[in-house]
Design a protein around this motif. Sequence first.
Motif, PDB file in Angstrom:
ATOM      1  N   UNK A 154       2.509   5.476   8.193  1.00 31.66           N
ATOM      2  CA  UNK A 154       2.183   4.276   7.405  1.00 31.66           C
ATOM      3  C   UNK A 154       1.915   3.090   8.330  1.00 31.66           C
ATOM      4  N   UNK A 155       2.709   2.972   9.397  1.00 29.62           N
ATOM      5  CA  UNK A 155       2.534   1.844  10.312  1.00 29.62           C
ATOM      6  C   UNK A 155       1.226   1.947  11.069  1.00 29.62           C
ATOM      7  N   UNK A 156       0.892   3.148  11.561  1.00 24.45           N
ATOM      8  CA  UNK A 156      -0.303   3.269  12.395  1.00 24.45           C
ATOM      9  C   UNK A 156      -1.588   3.413  11.592  1.00 24.45           C
ATOM     10  N   UNK A 201      -4.746  -2.915   8.051  1.00 29.23           N
ATOM     11  CA  UNK A 201      -4.590  -4.032   7.108  1.00 29.23           C
ATOM     12  C   UNK A 201      -4.191  -5.306   7.844  1.00 29.23           C
ATOM     13  N   UNK A 202      -3.295  -5.200   8.817  1.00 27.63           N
ATOM     14  CA  UNK A 202      -2.868  -6.377   9.579  1.00 27.63           C
ATOM     15  C   UNK A 202      -4.029  -6.984  10.355  1.00 27.63           C
ATOM     16  N   UNK A 227       0.852  -1.187   0.000  1.00 31.73           N
ATOM     17  CA  UNK A 227       0.000   0.000   0.000  1.00 31.73           C
ATOM     18  C   UNK A 227       0.890   1.241   0.000  1.00 31.73           C
ATOM     19  N   UNK A 228       0.458   2.285  -0.699  1.00 38.98           N
ATOM     20  CA  UNK A 228       1.239   3.522  -0.761  1.00 38.98           C
ATOM     21  C   UNK A 228       0.370   4.706  -0.344  1.00 38.98           C
ATOM     22  N   UNK A 229       1.015   5.684   0.248  1.00 39.01           N
ATOM     23  CA  UNK A 229       0.375   6.939   0.631  1.00 39.01           C
ATOM     24  C   UNK A 229       1.454   8.007   0.479  1.00 39.01           C
ATOM     25  N   UNK A 230       1.349   8.782  -0.572  1.00 35.21           N
ATOM     26  CA  UNK A 230       2.398   9.748  -0.914  1.00 35.21           C
ATOM     27  C   UNK A 230       2.652  10.719   0.231  1.00 35.21           C
ATOM     28  N   UNK A 231       3.917  10.901   0.580  1.00 38.63           N
ATOM     29  CA  UNK A 231       4.349  11.870   1.569  1.00 38.63           C
ATOM     30  C   UNK A 231       4.182  11.446   3.015  1.00 38.63           C
ATOM     31  N   UNK A 232       3.720  10.240   3.291  1.00 33.73           N
ATOM     32  CA  UNK A 232       3.511   9.801   4.671  1.00 33.73           C
ATOM     33  C   UNK A 232       4.810   9.289   5.275  1.00 33.73           C
ATOM     34  N   UNK A 233       4.996   9.546   6.568  1.00 34.90           N
ATOM     35  CA  UNK A 233       6.183   9.054   7.266  1.00 34.90           C
ATOM     36  C   UNK A 233       6.010   7.563   7.569  1.00 34.90           C
ATOM     37  N   UNK A 234       7.101   6.863   7.892  1.00 36.25           N
ATOM     38  CA  UNK A 234       6.979   5.432   8.234  1.00 36.25           C
ATOM     39  C   UNK A 234       6.057   5.196   9.434  1.00 36.25           C
ATOM     40  N   UNK A 257      -3.149 -18.954   8.104  1.00 42.37           N
ATOM     41  CA  UNK A 257      -1.952 -18.122   8.104  1.00 42.37           C
ATOM     42  C   UNK A 257      -0.974 -18.637   9.160  1.00 42.37           C
ATOM     43  N   UNK A 258       0.297 -18.735   8.800  1.00 46.48           N
ATOM     44  CA  UNK A 258       1.313 -19.172   9.749  1.00 46.48           C
ATOM     45  C   UNK A 258       2.265 -18.053  10.142  1.00 46.48           C
ATOM     46  N   UNK A 259       2.436 -17.055   9.277  1.00 47.68           N
ATOM     47  CA  UNK A 259       3.377 -15.978   9.572  1.00 47.68           C
ATOM     48  C   UNK A 259       2.939 -14.705   8.854  1.00 47.68           C
ATOM     49  N   UNK A 260       3.086 -13.574   9.548  1.00 51.11           N
ATOM     50  CA  UNK A 260       2.792 -12.283   8.938  1.00 51.11           C
ATOM     51  C   UNK A 260       3.910 -11.320   9.312  1.00 51.11           C
ATOM     52  N   UNK A 261       4.465 -10.641   8.305  1.00 51.94           N
ATOM     53  CA  UNK A 261       5.480  -9.620   8.549  1.00 51.94           C
ATOM     54  C   UNK A 261       5.083  -8.366   7.794  1.00 51.94           C
ATOM     55  N   UNK A 262       5.438  -7.215   8.376  1.00 51.48           N
ATOM     56  CA  UNK A 262       5.141  -5.966   7.682  1.00 51.48           C
ATOM     57  C   UNK A 262       6.337  -5.030   7.811  1.00 51.48           C
ATOM     58  N   UNK A 263       6.523  -4.252   6.771  1.00 51.52           N
ATOM     59  CA  UNK A 263       7.610  -3.278   6.710  1.00 51.52           C
ATOM     60  C   UNK A 263       7.000  -1.952   6.266  1.00 51.52           C
ATOM     61  N   UNK A 264       7.277  -0.904   7.035  1.00 51.40           N
ATOM     62  CA  UNK A 264       6.784   0.423   6.683  1.00 51.40           C
ATOM     63  C   UNK A 264       7.969   1.319   6.340  1.00 51.40           C
ATOM     64  N   UNK A 265       7.841   2.023   5.234  1.00 54.16           N
ATOM     65  CA  UNK A 265       8.865   2.951   4.769  1.00 54.16           C
ATOM     66  C   UNK A 265       8.170   4.272   4.445  1.00 54.16           C
ATOM     67  N   UNK A 266       8.915   5.326   4.166  1.00 52.95           N
ATOM     68  CA  UNK A 266       8.263   6.598   3.804  1.00 52.95           C
ATOM     69  C   UNK A 266       7.365   6.426   2.572  1.00 52.95           C
ATOM     70  N   UNK A 267       6.084   6.593   2.754  1.00 55.86           N
ATOM     71  CA  UNK A 267       5.139   6.546   1.655  1.00 55.86           C
ATOM     72  C   UNK A 267       4.687   5.167   1.235  1.00 55.86           C
ATOM     73  N   UNK A 268       5.164   4.102   1.878  1.00 63.68           N
ATOM     74  CA  UNK A 268       4.775   2.752   1.453  1.00 63.68           C
ATOM     75  C   UNK A 268       4.851   1.777   2.624  1.00 63.68           C
ATOM     76  N   UNK A 269       4.024   0.765   2.558  1.00 65.35           N
ATOM     77  CA  UNK A 269       4.076  -0.328   3.519  1.00 65.35           C
ATOM     78  C   UNK A 269       3.872  -1.639   2.770  1.00 65.35           C
ATOM     79  N   UNK A 270       4.513  -2.682   3.252  1.00 62.94           N
ATOM     80  CA  UNK A 270       4.428  -3.993   2.609  1.00 62.94           C
ATOM     81  C   UNK A 270       4.130  -5.034   3.680  1.00 62.94           C
ATOM     82  N   UNK A 271       3.114  -5.842   3.453  1.00 61.00           N
ATOM     83  CA  UNK A 271       2.721  -6.896   4.381  1.00 61.00           C
ATOM     84  C   UNK A 271       2.840  -8.233   3.639  1.00 61.00           C
ATOM     85  N   UNK A 272       3.555  -9.170   4.248  1.00 64.35           N
ATOM     86  CA  UNK A 272       3.750 -10.490   3.651  1.00 64.35           C
ATOM     87  C   UNK A 272       3.118 -11.532   4.559  1.00 64.35           C
ATOM     88  N   UNK A 273       2.286 -12.392   3.978  1.00 65.46           N
ATOM     89  CA  UNK A 273       1.596 -13.445   4.722  1.00 65.46           C
ATOM     90  C   UNK A 273       2.039 -14.787   4.166  1.00 65.46           C
TER      91      UNK A 273
END
Length: 99
Positions: free
Chosen positions: A59-61, A67-68, A49-56, A77-93
Amino acid sequence: MNLSEPFIRRPVTTSLLTTALAFVGITAFPFLPVAPLPQVDFPTIQVTATLAGASPETMASSVASPLERQLGQFAGMTQMTSISAPGATSITIQVHLNP
């Protein structure tokens, strides 16, 4: 004459035969073929997911946490990880293989 009679009459021979059989078994054990575990690619789902100009932190909160919570209800589901960066977050299941 039954099967056990010669072994009862000759205990030394029986002991030597038993020792030899155990030695052959112990010696042959390392040479037994062992099949390796199969290499399996576990089913994986990745949500970005992306949100232009948002801080990590934003994005996390604001994006990753809702989404989590929703994706956490996914059955199997056995495992869920998420990574938040400036303007984007990635969730892997990761999902288990058995239905």
